[in-house]
Design a protein around this motif. Structure first.
Motif, mmCIF file in Angstrom:
data_model
loop_
_atom_site.group_PDB
_atom_site.id
_atom_site.type_symbol
_atom_site.label_atom_id
_atom_site.label_comp_id
_atom_site.label_asym_id
_atom_site.label_seq_id
_atom_site.Cartn_x
_atom_site.Cartn_y
_atom_site.Cartn_z
ATOM 1 N N LEU A 70 43.867 55.951 39.258
ATOM 2 C CA LEU A 70 43.744 55.028 38.050
ATOM 3 C C LEU A 70 45.100 54.130 37.928
ATOM 4 C CD1 LEU A 70 41.894 56.820 35.456
ATOM 5 C CD2 LEU A 70 40.841 55.180 37.090
ATOM 6 N N HIS A 71 46.197 54.961 38.108
ATOM 7 C CA HIS A 71 47.432 54.262 38.037
ATOM 8 C C HIS A 71 47.559 53.215 39.159
ATOM 9 C CE1 HIS A 71 49.065 56.686 35.189
ATOM 10 N NE2 HIS A 71 49.231 57.920 35.933
ATOM 11 N N THR A 72 47.216 53.571 40.356
ATOM 12 C CA THR A 72 47.292 52.850 41.652
ATOM 13 C C THR A 72 46.284 51.460 41.552
ATOM 14 O OG1 THR A 72 47.831 54.846 42.889
ATOM 15 C CG2 THR A 72 47.210 52.851 44.297
ATOM 16 N N ALA A 73 45.049 51.871 40.834
ATOM 17 C CA ALA A 73 44.031 50.913 40.721
ATOM 18 C C ALA A 73 44.876 49.606 39.923
ATOM 19 C CB ALA A 73 42.993 51.281 40.224
ATOM 20 N N HIS A 74 45.424 50.322 38.729
ATOM 21 C CA HIS A 74 46.158 49.109 37.972
ATOM 22 C C HIS A 74 47.188 48.307 38.650
ATOM 23 C CE1 HIS A 74 47.410 47.451 34.082
ATOM 24 N NE2 HIS A 74 48.585 47.889 34.253
ATOM 25 N N ALA A 75 47.948 49.184 39.421
ATOM 26 C CA ALA A 75 49.095 48.413 40.213
ATOM 27 C C ALA A 75 48.495 47.224 41.193
ATOM 28 C CB ALA A 75 49.847 49.360 41.244
ATOM 29 N N LEU A 76 47.499 47.523 41.592
ATOM 30 C CA LEU A 76 46.639 46.701 42.675
ATOM 31 C C LEU A 76 46.204 45.335 41.779
ATOM 32 C CD1 LEU A 76 44.504 49.056 45.022
ATOM 33 C CD2 LEU A 76 46.243 47.286 45.746
ATOM 34 N N SER A 77 45.754 45.618 40.507
ATOM 35 C CA SER A 77 45.220 44.713 39.513
ATOM 36 C C SER A 77 46.372 43.764 39.283
ATOM 37 C CB SER A 77 44.616 45.142 38.382
ATOM 38 O OG SER A 77 44.338 44.124 37.549
ATOM 39 N N VAL A 78 47.587 44.316 39.078
ATOM 40 C CA VAL A 78 48.962 43.601 38.919
ATOM 41 C C VAL A 78 49.247 42.540 39.996
ATOM 42 C CG1 VAL A 78 51.352 43.661 38.222
ATOM 43 C CG2 VAL A 78 49.611 45.355 36.970
ATOM 44 N N LEU A 79 49.276 43.372 40.926
ATOM 45 C CA LEU A 79 49.640 42.557 42.379
ATOM 46 C C LEU A 79 48.518 41.312 42.517
ATOM 47 C CD1 LEU A 79 50.510 45.587 44.815
ATOM 48 C CD2 LEU A 79 52.101 43.740 43.667
ATOM 49 N N ASP A 80 47.322 41.568 42.350
ATOM 50 C CA ASP A 80 46.374 40.520 42.608
ATOM 51 C C ASP A 80 46.510 39.408 41.468
ATOM 52 O OD1 ASP A 80 43.481 39.514 43.181
ATOM 53 O OD2 ASP A 80 42.868 39.785 41.091
ATOM 54 N N SER A 81 46.891 40.093 40.082
ATOM 55 C CA SER A 81 47.244 38.750 39.240
ATOM 56 C C SER A 81 48.285 37.901 39.523
ATOM 57 C CB SER A 81 47.246 39.407 37.868
ATOM 58 O OG SER A 81 48.620 39.986 37.812
ATOM 59 N N ILE A 82 49.286 38.310 40.449
ATOM 60 C CA ILE A 82 50.418 37.415 40.718
ATOM 61 C C ILE A 82 50.332 37.076 42.152
ATOM 62 C CG2 ILE A 82 51.801 38.514 39.059
ATOM 63 C CD1 ILE A 82 53.352 40.086 41.229
ATOM 64 N N GLY A 83 49.190 36.987 42.771
ATOM 65 C CA GLY A 83 48.859 36.716 44.145
ATOM 66 C C GLY A 83 49.745 37.318 45.171
ATOM 67 N N ARG A 84 50.070 38.685 44.967
ATOM 68 C CA ARG A 84 50.900 39.394 45.970
ATOM 69 C C ARG A 84 50.190 40.673 46.392
ATOM 70 N NH1 ARG A 84 56.403 38.611 45.355
ATOM 71 N NH2 ARG A 84 56.839 36.437 45.206
ATOM 72 N N CYS A 85 48.685 40.676 46.464
ATOM 73 C CA CYS A 85 48.096 41.645 46.918
ATOM 74 C C CYS A 85 47.835 41.842 48.467
ATOM 75 C CB CYS A 85 46.511 41.899 46.189
ATOM 76 S SG CYS A 85 45.731 43.340 46.524
ATOM 77 N N GLU A 86 48.939 42.063 49.194
ATOM 78 C CA GLU A 86 49.083 41.972 50.534
ATOM 79 C C GLU A 86 50.176 42.704 51.152
ATOM 80 O OE1 GLU A 86 49.513 37.785 51.169
ATOM 81 O OE2 GLU A 86 51.395 37.535 50.285
ATOM 82 N N GLY A 87 50.169 42.744 52.261
ATOM 83 C CA GLY A 87 51.572 43.230 53.041
ATOM 84 C C GLY A 87 51.635 44.712 53.153
ATOM 85 N N LEU A 88 52.810 45.102 53.355
ATOM 86 C CA LEU A 88 53.120 46.675 53.517
ATOM 87 C C LEU A 88 52.808 47.312 52.362
ATOM 88 C CD1 LEU A 88 54.113 48.920 55.356
ATOM 89 C CD2 LEU A 88 56.649 48.222 54.842
#
Length: 317
Positions: A70-88
């Motif tokens: 659930l923490h990791t899912a939230h982190a992905l959501s944050v990255l998605d919201s700033i256009g950074r859901c990509e990369g290493l």
């Protein structure tokens, strides 16, 4: 009574500077003050573990340093919201998710590594946790939407489709997870058909409050706290969601009026689920405040402007 879009936002800004963690402060700055995505990423990085997952109470109801889905899912959501859901970074997150997945290739809500650390009493910790659409759906939908490809994703996608097809009775949080999956998955025709069926289920089983003035008369699912109701904006947080088609314009507008009116005297929005520790409530409210403001802005109820950017004079003054 709800204020104007500008006053909702300015009061929300005051609440964020007054109470929020650094991550939520930087998220607010990104979304409403022209702040940079690098600052959000830097704050988020503090929660990442060596295994690629996220911990340290990123989701406040799960405490302790260990990584959790659930923490990791939230982190992905944050990255998605700033256009950074990509990369290493996202590749490492996918490896972590693959490593902790169940035999079905799905995610548990809570991994047993959390045992021994404080956690909300309504979140069970078991040695062999089951696969959960609640945990898996939002992650898989988000990864698909960002065109992230990983071997784990194929089995997790199959699990989500099977779980959604099998739904005959449910509860609001599970339906929200299903919507998050359906909004991102590539097979749009299948997603639209599944969403139509879920929309009928939501209305037939009264999982949504359509008249906020009579919410107290509405049944609550087992285990939910008093007042833990869900409204149309909870399912359709943005107009482009498939769940938006479940509600009439009048129903949606009425729920958005209610959401705006829910802003508290301190400028923040309340939590509706069970409060079990004072610190978790303090950490959750800024997260909910950002979510509420983003939803209100998506529907044209909040306007950018009249913000200080520093808790003092208006930005640019």
């Amino acid at each position: 009574m709800a204020g104007s879009g500008a006053s909702l936002l300015s009061r929300g800004e005051h609440f964020i500077w007054l109470t929020a963690r650094v991550l939520e402060q930087r998220r607010f700055a990104y979304h409403f003050l022209g702040g940079g995505s690098d600052a959000v990423e830097a704050a988020l990085a503090a929660y990442q573990g060596e295994d690629g997952g996220y911990g340290h109470a990123l989701e406040p109801d799960l405490r302790g340093p260990v990584s959790q889905p659930l923490h990791t899912a939230h982190a992905l959501s944050v990255l998605d919201s700033i256009g950074r859901c990509e990369g290493l970074r996202v590749e490492r997150m996918c490896r972590y998710l693959s490593d902790i997945s169940t035999k079905d290739g799905a995610l548990p809500a809570v991994h047993p590594s959390l045992r021994g650390y404080p956690a909300a009493p309504f979140i069970p910790i078991v040695d062999d946790p089951p696969s959960e659409l609640l945990a898996t759906g939002p992650v898989v939908g988000l990864l698909h939407r960002n065109e992230v490809w990983h071997a784990w994703l194929f089995r997790a996608t199959d699990f989500c489709w099977a779980a959604i097809d099998a739904l005959r009775a449910s509860h609001p949080y599970e339906i929200r997870a299903a919507v998050a999956f359906l909004d991102g998955v590539p097979d749009r025709a299948r997603a639209e058909a599944a969403a139509d069926r879920l929309g009928r289920l939501v209305r037939e089983q009264r999982l949504v409050v359509l008249n906020p003035d009579r919410a107290d008369e509405h049944p609550l699912p087992p285990g939910y706290a008093p007042g833990e109701h869900h409204f149309p904006y909870d399912f359709a947080a943005v107009p482009g969601s498939l769940a938006r088609g479940w509600f009439t314009d009048e129903e949606m507008s009425r729920s958005l009026d209610f959401l705006a009116a829910e802003q508290q005297e301190d400028g923040g929005w309340p939590i509706r689920w069970r409060q079990w520790a004072p610190g978790t409530a303090l950490e959750c409210r800024p997260m909910l405040t950002i979510d509420a403001l983003l939803t209100l802005r998506a529907y044209g109820r909040v306007i950018d402007g009249d913000l200080t950017g520093a808790g003092g004079a208006p930005a640019g003054a």
